[in-house]
Design a protein around this motif. Structure first.
Motif, PDB file in Angstrom:
ATOM      1  N   LEU A 107      -0.868   7.686  -7.155  1.00  0.00           N
ATOM      2  CA  LEU A 107      -1.986   8.553  -7.516  1.00  0.00           C
ATOM      3  C   LEU A 107      -3.054   8.550  -6.420  1.00  0.00           C
ATOM      4  CD1 LEU A 107      -2.362   7.703 -11.309  1.00  0.00           C
ATOM      5  CD2 LEU A 107      -1.626   9.887 -10.334  1.00  0.00           C
ATOM      6  N   LYS A 108      -3.316   7.360  -5.878  1.00  0.00           N
ATOM      7  CA  LYS A 108      -4.276   7.269  -4.778  1.00  0.00           C
ATOM      8  C   LYS A 108      -3.754   8.021  -3.556  1.00  0.00           C
ATOM      9  CE  LYS A 108      -6.675   3.868  -1.895  1.00  0.00           C
ATOM     10  NZ  LYS A 108      -6.834   2.413  -1.600  1.00  0.00           N
ATOM     11  N   ASP A 109      -2.457   7.899  -3.293  1.00  0.00           N
ATOM     12  CA  ASP A 109      -1.881   8.602  -2.151  1.00  0.00           C
ATOM     13  C   ASP A 109      -1.958  10.115  -2.341  1.00  0.00           C
ATOM     14  OD1 ASP A 109      -1.317   6.226  -0.928  1.00  0.00           O
ATOM     15  OD2 ASP A 109       0.803   6.171  -1.526  1.00  0.00           O
ATOM     16  N   ILE A 110      -1.742  10.565  -3.572  1.00  0.00           N
ATOM     17  CA  ILE A 110      -1.796  12.005  -3.828  1.00  0.00           C
ATOM     18  C   ILE A 110      -3.197  12.545  -3.554  1.00  0.00           C
ATOM     19  CG2 ILE A 110      -1.659  13.741  -5.655  1.00  0.00           C
ATOM     20  CD1 ILE A 110       0.630  12.088  -6.851  1.00  0.00           C
ATOM     21  N   LYS A 111      -4.203  11.811  -4.000  1.00  0.00           N
ATOM     22  CA  LYS A 111      -5.579  12.244  -3.725  1.00  0.00           C
ATOM     23  C   LYS A 111      -5.872  12.195  -2.228  1.00  0.00           C
ATOM     24  CE  LYS A 111      -7.426  10.825  -8.212  1.00  0.00           C
ATOM     25  NZ  LYS A 111      -8.396   9.954  -8.929  1.00  0.00           N
ATOM     26  N   SER A 112      -5.377  11.144  -1.562  1.00  0.00           N
ATOM     27  CA  SER A 112      -5.575  11.061  -0.112  1.00  0.00           C
ATOM     28  C   SER A 112      -4.858  12.192   0.596  1.00  0.00           C
ATOM     29  CB  SER A 112      -5.076   9.706   0.398  1.00  0.00           C
ATOM     30  OG  SER A 112      -5.790   8.639  -0.187  1.00  0.00           O
ATOM     31  N   LEU A 113      -3.675  12.535   0.112  1.00  0.00           N
ATOM     32  CA  LEU A 113      -2.935  13.641   0.718  1.00  0.00           C
ATOM     33  C   LEU A 113      -3.624  14.974   0.458  1.00  0.00           C
ATOM     34  CD1 LEU A 113       0.742  12.583  -0.055  1.00  0.00           C
ATOM     35  CD2 LEU A 113      -0.333  12.696   2.186  1.00  0.00           C
ATOM     36  N   ASP A 114      -4.291  15.095  -0.699  1.00  0.00           N
ATOM     37  CA  ASP A 114      -5.091  16.302  -0.932  1.00  0.00           C
ATOM     38  C   ASP A 114      -6.169  16.440   0.137  1.00  0.00           C
ATOM     39  OD1 ASP A 114      -3.726  17.190  -3.125  1.00  0.00           O
ATOM     40  OD2 ASP A 114      -4.997  16.152  -4.565  1.00  0.00           O
ATOM     41  N   LEU A 115      -6.861  15.342   0.363  1.00  0.00           N
ATOM     42  CA  LEU A 115      -7.906  15.363   1.388  1.00  0.00           C
ATOM     43  C   LEU A 115      -7.313  15.582   2.772  1.00  0.00           C
ATOM     44  CD1 LEU A 115     -10.899  15.015   2.062  1.00  0.00           C
ATOM     45  CD2 LEU A 115     -10.518  12.540   2.191  1.00  0.00           C
ATOM     46  N   LEU A 116      -6.186  14.933   3.044  1.00  0.00           N
ATOM     47  CA  LEU A 116      -5.534  15.119   4.340  1.00  0.00           C
ATOM     48  C   LEU A 116      -5.067  16.557   4.523  1.00  0.00           C
ATOM     49  CD1 LEU A 116      -4.430  13.765   6.921  1.00  0.00           C
ATOM     50  CD2 LEU A 116      -2.306  13.313   5.671  1.00  0.00           C
ATOM     51  N   TYR A 117      -4.568  17.164   3.439  1.00  0.00           N
ATOM     52  CA  TYR A 117      -4.135  18.557   3.515  1.00  0.00           C
ATOM     53  C   TYR A 117      -5.323  19.468   3.808  1.00  0.00           C
ATOM     54  CZ  TYR A 117      -1.844  22.932   2.199  1.00  0.00           C
ATOM     55  OH  TYR A 117      -1.329  24.189   2.209  1.00  0.00           O
ATOM     56  N   GLU A 118      -6.440  19.244   3.097  1.00  0.00           N
ATOM     57  CA  GLU A 118      -7.615  20.071   3.326  1.00  0.00           C
ATOM     58  C   GLU A 118      -8.126  19.934   4.753  1.00  0.00           C
ATOM     59  OE1 GLU A 118     -10.428  18.936   0.407  1.00  0.00           O
ATOM     60  OE2 GLU A 118      -9.268  19.713  -1.297  1.00  0.00           O
ATOM     61  N   LYS A 119      -8.198  18.690   5.240  1.00  0.00           N
ATOM     62  CA  LYS A 119      -8.687  18.481   6.598  1.00  0.00           C
ATOM     63  C   LYS A 119      -7.700  19.019   7.630  1.00  0.00           C
ATOM     64  CE  LYS A 119     -12.447  16.610   5.237  1.00  0.00           C
ATOM     65  NZ  LYS A 119     -13.709  17.369   5.380  1.00  0.00           N
ATOM     66  N   THR A 120      -6.408  18.890   7.336  1.00  0.00           N
ATOM     67  CA  THR A 120      -5.411  19.450   8.261  1.00  0.00           C
ATOM     68  C   THR A 120      -5.518  20.962   8.299  1.00  0.00           C
ATOM     69  OG1 THR A 120      -3.929  17.595   7.776  1.00  0.00           O
ATOM     70  CG2 THR A 120      -2.959  19.514   8.804  1.00  0.00           C
ATOM     71  N   LEU A 121      -5.741  21.559   7.125  1.00  0.00           N
ATOM     72  CA  LEU A 121      -5.916  23.008   7.083  1.00  0.00           C
ATOM     73  C   LEU A 121      -7.178  23.423   7.844  1.00  0.00           C
ATOM     74  CD1 LEU A 121      -4.799  25.660   6.012  1.00  0.00           C
ATOM     75  CD2 LEU A 121      -6.118  25.295   3.913  1.00  0.00           C
ATOM     76  N   GLN A 122      -8.268  22.656   7.685  1.00  0.00           N
ATOM     77  CA  GLN A 122      -9.480  22.936   8.458  1.00  0.00           C
ATOM     78  C   GLN A 122      -9.215  22.797   9.950  1.00  0.00           C
ATOM     79  OE1 GLN A 122     -12.657  20.460   7.021  1.00  0.00           O
ATOM     80  NE2 GLN A 122     -12.579  21.284   4.921  1.00  0.00           N
ATOM     81  N   PHE A 123      -8.472  21.750  10.309  1.00  0.00           N
ATOM     82  CA  PHE A 123      -8.119  21.563  11.717  1.00  0.00           C
ATOM     83  C   PHE A 123      -7.265  22.716  12.220  1.00  0.00           C
ATOM     84  CE2 PHE A 123      -5.046  19.563  14.780  1.00  0.00           C
ATOM     85  CZ  PHE A 123      -5.928  19.444  15.830  1.00  0.00           C
ATOM     86  N   TYR A 124      -6.366  23.197  11.349  1.00  0.00           N
ATOM     87  CA  TYR A 124      -5.521  24.337  11.706  1.00  0.00           C
ATOM     88  C   TYR A 124      -6.376  25.579  11.965  1.00  0.00           C
ATOM     89  CZ  TYR A 124      -1.965  27.973  11.060  1.00  0.00           C
ATOM     90  OH  TYR A 124      -1.154  29.063  11.219  1.00  0.00           O
ATOM     91  N   ASP A 125      -7.326  25.839  11.072  1.00  0.00           N
ATOM     92  CA  ASP A 125      -8.212  26.992  11.265  1.00  0.00           C
ATOM     93  C   ASP A 125      -9.143  26.770  12.458  1.00  0.00           C
ATOM     94  OD1 ASP A 125      -7.047  28.143   9.048  1.00  0.00           O
ATOM     95  OD2 ASP A 125      -8.561  27.363   7.660  1.00  0.00           O
ATOM     96  N   GLU A 126      -9.577  25.522  12.634  1.00  0.00           N
ATOM     97  CA  GLU A 126     -10.452  25.220  13.764  1.00  0.00           C
ATOM     98  C   GLU A 126      -9.729  25.435  15.083  1.00  0.00           C
ATOM     99  OE1 GLU A 126     -14.289  23.920  15.083  1.00  0.00           O
ATOM    100  OE2 GLU A 126     -13.523  24.500  13.113  1.00  0.00           O
ATOM    101  N   LEU A 127      -8.450  25.071  15.113  1.00  0.00           N
ATOM    102  CA  LEU A 127      -7.665  25.309  16.330  1.00  0.00           C
ATOM    103  C   LEU A 127      -7.587  26.791  16.660  1.00  0.00           C
ATOM    104  CD1 LEU A 127      -4.687  22.785  15.946  1.00  0.00           C
ATOM    105  CD2 LEU A 127      -6.490  22.727  17.662  1.00  0.00           C
ATOM    106  N   ALA A 128      -7.511  27.624  15.615  1.00  0.00           N
ATOM    107  CA  ALA A 128      -7.487  29.069  15.854  1.00  0.00           C
ATOM    108  C   ALA A 128      -8.765  29.516  16.563  1.00  0.00           C
ATOM    109  CB  ALA A 128      -7.315  29.805  14.527  1.00  0.00           C
ATOM    110  N   LEU A 129      -9.899  28.949  16.140  1.00  0.00           N
ATOM    111  CA  LEU A 129     -11.165  29.308  16.797  1.00  0.00           C
ATOM    112  C   LEU A 129     -11.196  28.813  18.239  1.00  0.00           C
ATOM    113  CD1 LEU A 129     -13.652  28.523  13.874  1.00  0.00           C
ATOM    114  CD2 LEU A 129     -12.777  30.750  14.589  1.00  0.00           C
TER     115      LEU A 129
END
Length: 400
Positions: free
Chosen positions: A159-181
């Motif tokens: 359960l802790k890993d799932i929440k951490s992966l949620d945060l990691l997914y969000e930050k990875t997605l932000q990083f993905y969009d940031e890379l586009a910029l």
């Protein structure tokens, strides 16, 4: 399963439902990098602010261009790896462990507790794992409680890993969009260099006095080299964005697997473990019934063995006793043998007596003959001594 463990398992059901209801946003496509001209006003401002990070005369600014976007993502990854051991990351951990042990001079196989012991270890008597031996003497309820505790720990960790992966997914997605910029800013900067800075520097080289042309030409070469470095950096950012996009479904897949595992563990705790206890209780009763049946069977077998042995002993003892009872005082064979020996003795005695009688008769004849010869000899000797003549002497045999 104890009431406390059952209560904990029921408490986590709500957490599992919340985790399963959580939805993650989808990433934009790989062709979604906006250009400075086509970007919205707010995106255009973001792109220009990132273009300002580039100092074409500073190589370090080019090399580190876009690295700030990964700082927060790296912090999250490091926090997730905090306290994680090699064994927790599967084959990747095995590879990392193999590298470390190779560098340190250890053998990876020597560190594996599941491997088969070598002949040398068997020779020196290195102990094998005793888990199975100890498990035989542990209480079943204690084993079930330990299993449920372990499952609860795994569930909480997942359960802790799932929440951490949620945060990691969000930050990875932000990083993905940031890379586009950053890619858009880099391409805009390259276009600006190609259209403005480099032609202007070329014009300066052409217009420079002869004594300054070498310096201006070197500045042009440096500008072009920096431009090429920026182009390579932008290309690396594009590759990084592609890999980042590939990591997003990987994170989601890991999350889905963790969610499935959490659901399965919760189902095991709530449904399966009580079924284990029921089945184990039945197994205990069946085993005890089997042991009782075995004891009864052994008792019956012992009774049958005693009956058979006693009957056999009685038969053999009766045979021996009746045989001795029915025997006479003397066996007929012994009487017959004794009679035959007695008859033979009598006959042998009579034979010996007859032979002795015959020998005595013969001896009497010999004695009579000897007596007659002796008398005749004595008579002849007497006549000769008396002088009765040669006639008498000639009748007497000469002495030897």
């Amino acid at each position: 399963m104890s009431e406390a463990v059952r209560a904990k398992a029921q408490e986590t059901e709500a957490l599992v439902e919340d985790v399963n209801r959580a939805a993650l946003p989808e990433p934009a496509g790989p062709d979604s990098v906006p250009s400075l001209q086509a970007a919205a006003p707010d995106q255009a401002d973001e792109i220009r602010s990132r273009m300002d990070e580039i100092d074409i005369s500073d190589t370090q600014s080019i090399v580190s261009f876009g690295s700030a976007a990964q700082a927060e993502l790296q912090e999250i990854s490091q926090s997730m790896l905090q306290g994680v051991r090699n064994k927790d990351v599967g084959p990747a951990g095995d590879s990392l462990r193999g590298i470390v042990t190779t560098i340190r001079g250890f053998s990876v196989s020597e560190l594996d507790v599941r491997r088969e012991r070598s002949w040398w270890e068997k020779l020196i008597g290195r102990a094998a794992p005793l888990a199975k031996f100890h498990a035989r003497y542990e209480e079943v309820q204690g084993q079930i409680d330990r299993i449920t505790d372990d499952l609860l720990k795994h569930e909480h960790v997942l359960l802790k890993d799932i929440k951490s992966l949620d945060l990691l997914y969000e930050k990875t997605l932000q990083f993905y969009d940031e890379l586009a910029l950053y890619i858009a800013a880099g391409e805009a900067k390259l276009a600006e260099l190609d259209s403005d800075a480099i032609p202007a520097k070329e014009a300066e080289v052409e217009a420079a006095p002869e004594d300054q042309q070498v310096m201006k030409a070197q500045e042009l070469r440096d500008l072009r080299a920096s431009r090429d470095d920026l182009e390579r950096r932008v290309h690396d950012l594009k590759l990084t964005r592609q890999v980042t996009m590939q990591s997003l479904p990987s994170i989601r897949l890991v999350q889905e697997n963790d969610k499935s595992l959490v659901t399965k563990i919760n189902s095991t705790l709530v449904n399966t473990v009580p079924l284990w206890e029921t089945q184990l209780a039945q197994a205990v009763t069946i085993q005890r019934s089997h042991e009782a049946a075995t004891a009864v069977r052994d008792a019956n077998d012992l009774t049958n063995e005693l009956l058979t042995a006693n009957a056999q002993n009685l038969r053999e003892s009766n045979r021996a006793i009746r045989t001795e009872i029915e025997r006479g005082v003397f066996d007929i064979e012994a009487v017959k043998q004794a009679n035959a020996d007695l008859v033979g003795t009598i006959q042998e005695s009579l034979k010996i007596a007859d032979e002795g009688k015959a020998r005595r008769a013969q001896a009497e004849e010999e004695l009579t003959k000897m007596e007659r010869e002796l008398r005749d000899t004595l008579a002849a000797a007497k006549a000769r001594r008396d002088g009765t003549g040669d006639t008498a002497a000639g009748a007497v045999p000469a002495s030897r």
